[in-house]
Scaffold this motif. Structure first.
Motif, PDB file in Angstrom:
ATOM      1  N   MET A 113      51.917 -44.248  23.029  1.00  0.00           N
ATOM      2  CA  MET A 113      50.733 -44.248  22.187  1.00  0.00           C
ATOM      3  C   MET A 113      50.215 -45.678  22.047  1.00  0.00           C
ATOM      4  SD  MET A 113      50.257 -43.248  18.154  1.00  0.00           S
ATOM      5  CE  MET A 113      50.622 -41.556  18.377  1.00  0.00           C
ATOM      6  N   PHE A 114      48.931 -45.861  22.269  1.00  0.00           N
ATOM      7  CA  PHE A 114      48.336 -47.168  22.045  1.00  0.00           C
ATOM      8  C   PHE A 114      47.714 -47.209  20.660  1.00  0.00           C
ATOM      9  CE2 PHE A 114      45.387 -44.582  24.508  1.00  0.00           C
ATOM     10  CZ  PHE A 114      44.171 -44.736  23.863  1.00  0.00           C
ATOM     11  N   THR A 115      47.525 -48.406  20.129  1.00  0.00           N
ATOM     12  CA  THR A 115      47.029 -48.559  18.765  1.00  0.00           C
ATOM     13  C   THR A 115      45.534 -48.296  18.662  1.00  0.00           C
ATOM     14  OG1 THR A 115      48.756 -50.148  18.323  1.00  0.00           O
ATOM     15  CG2 THR A 115      46.934 -50.126  16.800  1.00  0.00           C
ATOM     16  N   VAL A 116      44.735 -48.937  19.520  1.00  0.00           N
ATOM     17  CA  VAL A 116      43.284 -48.789  19.494  1.00  0.00           C
ATOM     18  C   VAL A 116      42.775 -48.701  20.923  1.00  0.00           C
ATOM     19  CG1 VAL A 116      41.095 -49.848  18.800  1.00  0.00           C
ATOM     20  CG2 VAL A 116      43.110 -50.156  17.373  1.00  0.00           C
TER      21      VAL A 116
ATOM     22  N   SER B  70      46.205 -41.529  20.349  1.00  0.00           N
ATOM     23  CA  SER B  70      46.149 -42.921  19.911  1.00  0.00           C
ATOM     24  C   SER B  70      46.066 -42.955  18.394  1.00  0.00           C
ATOM     25  CB  SER B  70      44.916 -43.598  20.509  1.00  0.00           C
ATOM     26  OG  SER B  70      44.750 -44.887  19.981  1.00  0.00           O
ATOM     27  N   ARG B  71      46.300 -44.112  17.792  1.00  0.00           N
ATOM     28  CA  ARG B  71      46.087 -44.239  16.343  1.00  0.00           C
ATOM     29  C   ARG B  71      44.598 -44.225  16.025  1.00  0.00           C
ATOM     30  NH1 ARG B  71      50.659 -48.216  16.171  1.00  0.00           N
ATOM     31  NH2 ARG B  71      52.408 -46.853  15.734  1.00  0.00           N
ATOM     32  N   ARG B  72      43.816 -44.988  16.774  1.00  0.00           N
ATOM     33  CA  ARG B  72      42.371 -45.055  16.594  1.00  0.00           C
ATOM     34  C   ARG B  72      41.718 -45.083  17.971  1.00  0.00           C
ATOM     35  NH1 ARG B  72      44.806 -48.722  13.255  1.00  0.00           N
ATOM     36  NH2 ARG B  72      44.493 -48.413  11.028  1.00  0.00           N
ATOM     37  N   GLY B  73      40.596 -44.384  18.100  1.00  0.00           N
ATOM     38  CA  GLY B  73      39.885 -44.387  19.375  1.00  0.00           C
ATOM     39  C   GLY B  73      39.013 -45.619  19.517  1.00  0.00           C
TER      40      GLY B  73
ATOM     41  N   MET C  64      43.941 -37.963  17.701  1.00  0.00           N
ATOM     42  CA  MET C  64      43.984 -39.305  17.139  1.00  0.00           C
ATOM     43  C   MET C  64      44.812 -39.258  15.858  1.00  0.00           C
ATOM     44  SD  MET C  64      42.058 -41.344  19.025  1.00  0.00           S
ATOM     45  CE  MET C  64      42.598 -40.493  20.480  1.00  0.00           C
ATOM     46  N   GLU C  65      45.663 -40.232  15.666  1.00  0.00           N
ATOM     47  CA  GLU C  65      46.526 -40.255  14.482  1.00  0.00           C
ATOM     48  C   GLU C  65      45.746 -40.521  13.204  1.00  0.00           C
ATOM     49  OE1 GLU C  65      49.610 -43.443  12.805  1.00  0.00           O
ATOM     50  OE2 GLU C  65      50.240 -42.558  14.700  1.00  0.00           O
ATOM     51  N   ALA C  66      44.824 -41.488  13.218  1.00  0.00           N
ATOM     52  CA  ALA C  66      44.134 -41.890  11.992  1.00  0.00           C
ATOM     53  C   ALA C  66      42.625 -41.644  12.043  1.00  0.00           C
ATOM     54  CB  ALA C  66      44.413 -43.363  11.697  1.00  0.00           C
ATOM     55  N   PHE C  67      41.928 -42.221  13.001  1.00  0.00           N
ATOM     56  CA  PHE C  67      40.475 -42.133  13.116  1.00  0.00           C
ATOM     57  C   PHE C  67      40.100 -41.953  14.583  1.00  0.00           C
ATOM     58  CE2 PHE C  67      41.397 -45.077   9.654  1.00  0.00           C
ATOM     59  CZ  PHE C  67      40.613 -44.596   8.626  1.00  0.00           C
ATOM     60  N   ALA C  68      39.029 -41.237  14.838  1.00  0.00           N
ATOM     61  CA  ALA C  68      38.474 -41.204  16.191  1.00  0.00           C
ATOM     62  C   ALA C  68      37.520 -42.398  16.339  1.00  0.00           C
ATOM     63  CB  ALA C  68      37.759 -39.893  16.462  1.00  0.00           C
TER      64      ALA C  68
ATOM     65  N   HIS D  38      26.736 -37.297  19.968  1.00  0.00           N
ATOM     66  CA  HIS D  38      27.196 -36.483  21.098  1.00  0.00           C
ATOM     67  C   HIS D  38      28.666 -36.717  21.442  1.00  0.00           C
ATOM     68  CE1 HIS D  38      22.790 -36.633  21.550  1.00  0.00           C
ATOM     69  NE2 HIS D  38      22.931 -35.363  21.910  1.00  0.00           N
ATOM     70  N   ASN D  39      29.486 -36.967  20.439  1.00  0.00           N
ATOM     71  CA  ASN D  39      30.924 -37.135  20.656  1.00  0.00           C
ATOM     72  C   ASN D  39      31.637 -35.832  20.324  1.00  0.00           C
ATOM     73  OD1 ASN D  39      31.135 -40.124  21.240  1.00  0.00           O
ATOM     74  ND2 ASN D  39      30.000 -40.145  19.321  1.00  0.00           N
ATOM     75  N   ASP D  40      32.682 -35.539  21.067  1.00  0.00           N
ATOM     76  CA  ASP D  40      33.485 -34.338  20.862  1.00  0.00           C
ATOM     77  C   ASP D  40      34.861 -34.784  20.372  1.00  0.00           C
ATOM     78  OD1 ASP D  40      34.328 -31.727  20.844  1.00  0.00           O
ATOM     79  OD2 ASP D  40      34.617 -31.610  23.020  1.00  0.00           O
ATOM     80  N   ILE D  41      35.193 -34.414  19.139  1.00  0.00           N
ATOM     81  CA  ILE D  41      36.400 -34.924  18.477  1.00  0.00           C
ATOM     82  C   ILE D  41      37.262 -33.748  18.029  1.00  0.00           C
ATOM     83  CG2 ILE D  41      37.245 -36.311  16.544  1.00  0.00           C
ATOM     84  CD1 ILE D  41      34.363 -37.622  16.576  1.00  0.00           C
ATOM     85  N   SER D  42      38.536 -33.758  18.407  1.00  0.00           N
ATOM     86  CA  SER D  42      39.421 -32.675  17.976  1.00  0.00           C
ATOM     87  C   SER D  42      40.783 -33.209  17.554  1.00  0.00           C
ATOM     88  CB  SER D  42      39.591 -31.639  19.089  1.00  0.00           C
ATOM     89  OG  SER D  42      40.216 -32.201  20.213  1.00  0.00           O
ATOM     90  N   GLU D  43      41.337 -32.559  16.528  1.00  0.00           N
ATOM     91  CA  GLU D  43      42.681 -32.859  16.049  1.00  0.00           C
ATOM     92  C   GLU D  43      42.849 -34.326  15.616  1.00  0.00           C
ATOM     93  OE1 GLU D  43      45.045 -30.418  15.726  1.00  0.00           O
ATOM     94  OE2 GLU D  43      43.650 -28.959  16.534  1.00  0.00           O
ATOM     95  N   THR D  44      42.066 -34.750  14.629  1.00  0.00           N
ATOM     96  CA  THR D  44      42.173 -36.105  14.095  1.00  0.00           C
ATOM     97  C   THR D  44      42.979 -36.077  12.806  1.00  0.00           C
ATOM     98  OG1 THR D  44      40.013 -36.660  14.998  1.00  0.00           O
ATOM     99  CG2 THR D  44      40.891 -38.145  13.345  1.00  0.00           C
TER     100      THR D  44
END
Length: 145
Positions: free
Chosen positions: A1-4, A24-27, A54-58, A72-78
């Motif tokens: 897992m990377f941080t950002v 990741s923690r943050r995208g 994402m662990e914390a924020f997308a 137009h971003n697709d975000i799942s499971e944050t």
């Protein structure tokens, strides 16, 4: 897992387009400086990206961000896993002035789906599914800083 995935501190005129971020923690993370006068993050475009688990924020631009677009971003499971501390699981956070948050899709966020803040920020035409899965004092869109 990377941080950002992408870190944009004090940045201007940057486009982050068509990327995929996962586990990741943050995208995408950015902020201006309240110490250096007029050091805003300006004219940032975060569009057509996908974020999953994402662990914390997308997407988080949490202070001094202006004239930027998040669309137009697709975000799942944050933030769907249990972590200590408030604020885990925000799909999009943009605090500053005159930002646009539109036409994003957020599925399952631990906390708010969208957290806008600042004068002139516009939030429109977003699809939000199952925000606030870990909190009862929460909202799909929660205005303020």
């Amino acid at each position: 897992m990377f941080t950002v995935g992408v870190r944009a501190v004090g940045a201007e005129n940057i486009a982050i387009l068509g990327n995929h971020f996962s586990h990741s923690r943050r995208g995408v993370r950015g902020f201006g400086s309240s110490v250096i006068p007029e050091r805003w993050v300006k004219n940032i475009s975060v569009r057509h990206n996908s974020f999953e688990k994402m662990e914390a924020f997308a997407i988080t631009f949490y202070k001094m961000t202006r004239d930027s677009e998040f669309s137009h971003n697709d975000i799942s499971e944050t933030g769907t896993q249990i972590y200590l501390g408030l604020g885990r699981g925000i799909a999009i956070q943009a605090n500053g002035a005159d930002n646009k948050i539109s036409r994003n899709r957020s599925r399952r966020s631990g906390f708010f789906a969208i957290n806008p803040g600042g004068d002139g920020t516009r939030v429109a035409e977003n699809d939000l599914y199952e925000p606030c899965i870990h909190y009862s004092d929460c909202g799909g869109i929660y205005g303020g800083t």
